[in-house]
Design a protein around this motif. Structure first.
Motif, PDB file in Angstrom:
ATOM      1  N   ALA A   1       0.838  -1.206   0.000  1.00  2.00           N
ATOM      2  CA  ALA A   1       0.000   0.000   0.000  1.00  2.00           C
ATOM      3  C   ALA A   1       0.866   1.246   0.000  1.00  2.00           C
ATOM      4  CB  ALA A   1      -0.932   0.003   1.217  1.00  2.00           C
ATOM      5  N   ASN A   2       1.882   1.259   0.857  1.00  2.00           N
ATOM      6  CA  ASN A   2       2.771   2.420   0.904  1.00  2.00           C
ATOM      7  C   ASN A   2       3.640   2.522  -0.341  1.00  2.00           C
ATOM      8  OD1 ASN A   2       1.928   3.508   3.367  1.00  2.00           O
ATOM      9  ND2 ASN A   2       3.185   2.058   4.501  1.00  2.00           N
ATOM     10  N   ARG A   3       4.066   1.394  -0.864  1.00  2.99           N
ATOM     11  CA  ARG A   3       4.901   1.399  -2.073  1.00  2.99           C
ATOM     12  C   ARG A   3       4.120   1.940  -3.259  1.00  2.99           C
ATOM     13  NH1 ARG A   3       9.529  -1.663  -3.962  1.00  2.99           N
ATOM     14  NH2 ARG A   3      10.158  -1.489  -1.800  1.00  2.99           N
ATOM     15  N   TYR A   4       2.880   1.445  -3.437  1.00  2.00           N
ATOM     16  CA  TYR A   4       2.051   1.894  -4.556  1.00  2.00           C
ATOM     17  C   TYR A   4       1.573   3.334  -4.360  1.00  2.00           C
ATOM     18  CZ  TYR A   4       1.689  -3.138  -5.547  1.00  2.00           C
ATOM     19  OH  TYR A   4       1.957  -4.462  -5.803  1.00  2.00           O
ATOM     20  N   GLY A   5       1.318   3.694  -3.118  1.00  2.00           N
ATOM     21  CA  GLY A   5       0.754   5.016  -2.843  1.00  2.00           C
ATOM     22  C   GLY A   5       1.754   6.148  -2.882  1.00  2.00           C
ATOM     23  N   HIS A   6       3.033   5.820  -2.612  1.00  2.00           N
ATOM     24  CA  HIS A   6       4.043   6.888  -2.606  1.00  2.00           C
ATOM     25  C   HIS A   6       4.320   7.327  -4.033  1.00  2.00           C
ATOM     26  CE1 HIS A   6       8.034   8.776  -1.854  1.00  2.00           C
ATOM     27  NE2 HIS A   6       7.298   9.293  -0.882  1.00  2.00           N
ATOM     28  N   GLY A   7       4.153   8.568  -4.257  1.00  2.32           N
ATOM     29  CA  GLY A   7       4.222   9.119  -5.614  1.00  2.32           C
ATOM     30  C   GLY A   7       2.891   9.742  -5.952  1.00  2.32           C
ATOM     31  N   VAL A   8       1.828   8.994  -5.658  1.00  2.93           N
ATOM     32  CA  VAL A   8       0.485   9.571  -5.751  1.00  2.93           C
ATOM     33  C   VAL A   8       0.282  10.476  -4.543  1.00  2.93           C
ATOM     34  CG1 VAL A   8      -1.989   9.051  -5.767  1.00  2.93           C
ATOM     35  CG2 VAL A   8      -0.396   7.534  -6.963  1.00  2.93           C
ATOM     36  N   PHE A   9       0.725  10.003  -3.379  1.00  2.00           N
ATOM     37  CA  PHE A   9       0.666  10.759  -2.131  1.00  2.00           C
ATOM     38  C   PHE A   9       2.085  10.949  -1.611  1.00  2.00           C
ATOM     39  CE2 PHE A   9      -3.135   7.959  -2.176  1.00  2.00           C
ATOM     40  CZ  PHE A   9      -4.127   8.928  -2.222  1.00  2.00           C
ATOM     41  N   SER A  10       2.289  11.991  -0.841  1.00  2.00           N
ATOM     42  CA  SER A  10       3.569  12.149  -0.154  1.00  2.00           C
ATOM     43  C   SER A  10       3.591  11.176   1.034  1.00  2.00           C
ATOM     44  CB  SER A  10       3.740  13.584   0.342  1.00  2.00           C
ATOM     45  OG  SER A  10       2.839  13.850   1.408  1.00  2.00           O
ATOM     46  N   ALA A  11       4.764  10.981   1.622  1.00  2.00           N
ATOM     47  CA  ALA A  11       4.869  10.104   2.790  1.00  2.00           C
ATOM     48  C   ALA A  11       4.005  10.635   3.934  1.00  2.00           C
ATOM     49  CB  ALA A  11       6.324   9.968   3.225  1.00  2.00           C
ATOM     50  N   THR A  12       3.979  11.946   4.100  1.00  2.00           N
ATOM     51  CA  THR A  12       3.148  12.547   5.145  1.00  2.00           C
ATOM     52  C   THR A  12       1.674  12.290   4.884  1.00  2.00           C
ATOM     53  OG1 THR A  12       4.803  14.251   5.526  1.00  2.00           O
ATOM     54  CG2 THR A  12       2.582  14.697   6.337  1.00  2.00           C
ATOM     55  N   GLN A  13       1.248  12.451   3.649  1.00  2.00           N
ATOM     56  CA  GLN A  13      -0.148  12.191   3.312  1.00  2.00           C
ATOM     57  C   GLN A  13      -0.501  10.718   3.530  1.00  2.00           C
ATOM     58  OE1 GLN A  13      -0.027  13.794  -0.664  1.00  2.00           O
ATOM     59  NE2 GLN A  13      -1.160  15.629  -0.043  1.00  2.00           N
ATOM     60  N   LEU A  14       0.407   9.815   3.157  1.00  2.00           N
ATOM     61  CA  LEU A  14       0.161   8.390   3.395  1.00  2.00           C
ATOM     62  C   LEU A  14      -0.023   8.105   4.885  1.00  2.00           C
ATOM     63  CD1 LEU A  14       2.647   6.614   0.976  1.00  2.00           C
ATOM     64  CD2 LEU A  14       0.168   6.330   1.016  1.00  2.00           C
TER      65      LEU A  14
END
Length: 109
Positions: A50-63
Protein backbone atom coordinates in the motif's frame (compact mmCIF):
# COMPACT_ATOMS: atom_id res chain seq x y z
CA UNK A 1 -8.00 3.62 -4.71
CA UNK A 2 -5.78 0.54 -4.59
CA UNK A 3 -3.70 2.13 -1.83
CA UNK A 4 -6.77 2.96 0.25
CA UNK A 5 -8.21 -0.55 -0.10
CA UNK A 6 -4.90 -2.15 0.90
CA UNK A 7 -4.63 0.21 3.87
CA UNK A 8 -8.14 -0.64 5.05
CA UNK A 9 -7.48 -4.37 4.77
CA UNK A 10 -4.10 -4.09 6.51
CA UNK A 11 -5.71 -2.13 9.33
CA UNK A 12 -8.34 -4.80 9.86
CA UNK A 13 -5.56 -7.35 10.33
CA UNK A 14 -3.55 -4.95 12.50
CA UNK A 15 -6.50 -4.21 14.76
CA UNK A 16 -7.18 -7.90 15.33
CA UNK A 17 -3.47 -8.55 15.93
CA UNK A 18 -3.18 -5.77 18.50
CA UNK A 19 -6.58 -5.85 20.20
CA UNK A 20 -8.41 -9.06 19.28
CA UNK A 21 -6.91 -10.92 22.22
CA UNK A 22 -8.63 -8.60 24.71
CA UNK A 23 -11.68 -10.86 24.59
CA UNK A 24 -9.51 -13.86 25.53
CA UNK A 25 -7.73 -12.84 28.72
CA UNK A 26 -7.68 -16.46 29.90
CA UNK A 27 -5.24 -17.39 27.09
CA UNK A 28 -1.56 -17.33 28.04
CA UNK A 29 0.30 -14.22 27.02
CA UNK A 30 2.92 -16.11 25.04
CA UNK A 31 0.19 -17.75 22.94
CA UNK A 32 -1.47 -14.40 22.33
CA UNK A 33 1.86 -12.93 21.21
CA UNK A 34 2.48 -15.76 18.74
CA UNK A 35 -1.02 -15.51 17.28
CA UNK A 36 -0.71 -11.72 17.07
CA UNK A 37 2.59 -12.03 15.20
CA UNK A 38 0.96 -14.44 12.77
CA UNK A 39 -1.89 -12.04 12.12
CA UNK A 40 0.51 -9.09 11.85
CA UNK A 41 2.40 -10.89 9.07
CA UNK A 42 -0.65 -10.51 6.83
CA UNK A 43 -0.99 -6.88 7.90
CA UNK A 44 2.55 -6.22 6.70
CA UNK A 45 1.88 -8.09 3.44
CA UNK A 46 -0.81 -5.48 2.71
CA UNK A 47 0.69 -2.40 4.38
CA UNK A 48 4.06 -2.46 2.61
CA UNK A 49 2.58 -2.67 -0.90
CA UNK A 50 0.00 0.00 0.00
CA UNK A 51 2.77 2.42 0.90
CA UNK A 52 4.90 1.40 -2.07
CA UNK A 53 2.05 1.89 -4.56
CA UNK A 54 0.75 5.02 -2.84
CA UNK A 55 4.04 6.89 -2.61
CA UNK A 56 4.22 9.12 -5.61
CA UNK A 57 0.49 9.57 -5.75
CA UNK A 58 0.67 10.76 -2.13
CA UNK A 59 3.57 12.15 -0.15
CA UNK A 60 4.87 10.10 2.79
CA UNK A 61 3.15 12.55 5.15
CA UNK A 62 -0.15 12.19 3.31
CA UNK A 63 0.16 8.39 3.40
CA UNK A 64 0.71 8.50 7.15
CA UNK A 65 -2.30 10.76 7.71
CA UNK A 66 -4.48 8.50 5.55
CA UNK A 67 -3.20 5.52 7.53
CA UNK A 68 -4.05 7.11 10.87
CA UNK A 69 -7.57 8.08 9.83
CA UNK A 70 -8.24 4.60 8.48
CA UNK A 71 -6.81 3.10 11.67
CA UNK A 72 -9.19 5.10 13.81
CA UNK A 73 -12.23 4.35 11.65
CA UNK A 74 -11.47 0.62 11.65
CA UNK A 75 -10.76 0.68 15.39
CA UNK A 76 -14.05 2.41 16.21
CA UNK A 77 -15.98 -0.28 14.34
CA UNK A 78 -13.89 -2.98 16.00
CA UNK A 79 -14.36 -1.59 19.51
CA UNK A 80 -18.12 -1.19 19.06
CA UNK A 81 -18.95 -4.44 17.25
CA UNK A 82 -16.23 -6.84 18.48
CA UNK A 83 -15.32 -5.56 21.95
CA UNK A 84 -18.85 -4.24 22.63
CA UNK A 85 -17.58 -0.88 23.93
CA UNK A 86 -19.66 2.27 23.71
CA UNK A 87 -18.86 5.19 21.44
CA UNK A 88 -18.82 8.47 23.35
CA UNK A 89 -19.50 12.00 22.14
CA UNK A 90 -15.98 13.18 22.97
CA UNK A 91 -14.59 10.51 20.61
CA UNK A 92 -16.65 12.10 17.84
CA UNK A 93 -15.25 15.54 18.66
CA UNK A 94 -11.74 14.13 18.49
CA UNK A 95 -12.45 12.57 15.09
CA UNK A 96 -13.75 15.90 13.78
CA UNK A 97 -10.42 17.46 14.75
CA UNK A 98 -8.60 14.64 12.96
CA UNK A 99 -10.63 15.28 9.81
CA UNK A 100 -9.61 18.92 10.08
CA UNK A 101 -5.99 17.78 10.35
CA UNK A 102 -6.44 15.77 7.15
CA UNK A 103 -7.85 18.85 5.44
CA UNK A 104 -4.83 20.94 6.40
CA UNK A 105 -2.35 18.23 5.41
CA UNK A 106 -3.87 17.86 1.93
CA UNK A 107 -4.67 21.55 1.31
CA UNK A 108 -2.22 23.34 -0.95
CA UNK A 109 -1.54 26.78 0.51
Amino acid sequence: MQTIILLVLSNIFMTFAWYGHLKYKEVSLWKVILVSWGIAFFEYCLQVPANRYGHGVFSATQLKIIQEVITLVVFVGFSIFYLKEEFRWNYLVGFVFLVLAVFFIFKKF
